[in-house]
Scaffold this active site. Structure first.
Site, PDB file in Angstrom:
ATOM      1  CB  CYS A 117     -27.269  37.512 -57.643  1.00  0.00           C
ATOM      2  SG  CYS A 117     -27.390  39.116 -58.443  1.00  0.00           S
ATOM      3  CB  CYS A 156     -24.911  38.819 -60.309  1.00  0.00           C
ATOM      4  SG  CYS A 156     -25.589  39.715 -58.938  1.00  0.00           S
ATOM      5  CG  ASP A 157     -24.285  34.827 -61.025  1.00  0.00           C
ATOM      6  OD1 ASP A 157     -23.358  35.615 -61.264  1.00  0.00           O
ATOM      7  OD2 ASP A 157     -24.467  34.311 -59.912  1.00  0.00           O
TER       8      ASP A 157
END
Ligand code: NAP
Length: 304
Positions: free
Chosen positions: A130, A133-134
């Site tokens: 992701c 997200c990261d």
């Protein structure tokens, strides 16, 4: 006893809940993790009507509030089985069970893995599925993205805005993703596209520190030192728990037409986990509307 249980709180499931509530049916949405599904990871949606730009996170929150506002109930539990007892369906979850007259399966899909040694151990230690997200953890660092679909192309563009250097590794020399996305990526100065190649080894100590990439045509093996690897090679449907009530195709998708009916009366399917030609946000929400409408018809016929 609910009128309808919706399994999965992604765009398809939440739209189904909206339609079912507008038809005054009682609805429980079962979601294993966080409402929103796959779209929650998309930084910028620009192909859904009305909003020219909206993040997947904001989109998901707004649909969730809309469904809740209309009276849909939510429980954060993973559904693991559906027992068909004719006019009553029992949905078994990891925490208990619920009953309804109709069920809509809208479980979407999960990230496909590369299948490399140590991939699981390194997840969260340099391997991610992701980018939104990261990605922030990799500011001014070196990262690679694997895949050639729209997700990989968009993830690589997003990361190019954060990281020092981005490699896109794709197993062919043409992309499955849209031309516009590919052209935008090619215009990024800090992106190198590595065609016809597979990631064949993850090199690590505690964290990932390099990958081995093998060119499929020449057999040449290249080692790329990096801090992060973003795997964006598609998704696999999450239907195995429901094979007793719905027919699955070879790839694991629930076989159903545009009417979203499964082989079991009163069990419907909506979204990416159904056999279909185009898996997009707009087709997922359309499925949610269709599945709920068919479920409502089924319920109304039952009470005649
Ligand atoms: P996808 O379209 O299925 O693409 C998966 C990519 O990964 C393909 O390029 C495939 O290569 C490659 N791949 C698959 N297995 C692999 C493996 N084991 N090793 C290496 N590469 C592998 O998946 P996606 O990009 O996640 O997109 C899913 C759906 O969401 C698509 O319909 C896409 O259009 C849609 N989507 C839309 C948007 C948008 O509209 N803004 C954004 C994101 C996603 P091959 O091409 O060689 O098969």
């Amino acid at each position: 006893m609910y009128d309808i249980i919706v399994i999965g709180g992604g765009p398809a499931g939440m739209t189904a809940a909206i339609y079912a509530r507008r038809a005054t049916k009682s609805v429980l949405v079962l979601e294993a993790l966080t409402c929103g599904g796959q779209i929650i990871n998309t930084p910028d949606i620009e192909n859904y009507p009305v909003e020219a730009h909206i993040s997947g996170f904001d989109f998901s929150n707004r649909v969730y509030e809309q469904a809740k506002g209309l009276g849909a109930e939510f429980a954060f539990e993973k559904a693991v089985d559906i027992k068909d007892e004719g006019s009553v369906k029992t949905v078994v979850t990891t925490k208990g069970s619920y009953q309804a007259k109709a069920v809509i399966i809208a479980t979407g899909s999960e990230n496909r893995k590369l299948g490399l040694e140590d991939e699981q151990r390194l997840t969260g230690r340099g391997v991610s599925y992701c980018a939104t997200c990261d990605g922030n953890f990799y500011r001014n660092k070196v990262v690679a993205v694997v895949g050639g679909g729209n997700t990989a192309l968009e993830d690589a563009q997003y990361l190019a805005g954060l990281a020092k250097q981005v490699y896109l590794i794709h197993r062919r020399d043409s992309f499955r993703g849209e031309e516009t996305n590919a052209e935008r990526l090619k215009a990024c100065e800090n992106v190198e596209i590595v065609y016809n190649s597979n990631v064949t080894r993850l090199i690590s100590e505690k964290r990932l520190k390099a990958i081995e990439v093998t060119n499929k045509l020449t057999g040449e093996v290249r080692t790329i030192e990096l801090n992060g690897l973003f795997v964006a090679i598609g998704r696999v449907p999450e239907n195995m728990n429901f094979a007793s009530v719905a027919e699955l195709d070879e790839a694991g998708y629930i076989v159903a037409g545009e009417d979203c009916h499964t082989k079991t009366e009163g069990v419907f399917v909506a979204g990416d986990n159904r056999t279909k030609a185009l898996r997009q946000l707009v087709t997922a929400t359309a499925d949610g509307a269709m599945a709920a409408t068919e479920a409502v018809k089924y319920l109304n016929n039952m009470s005649l």
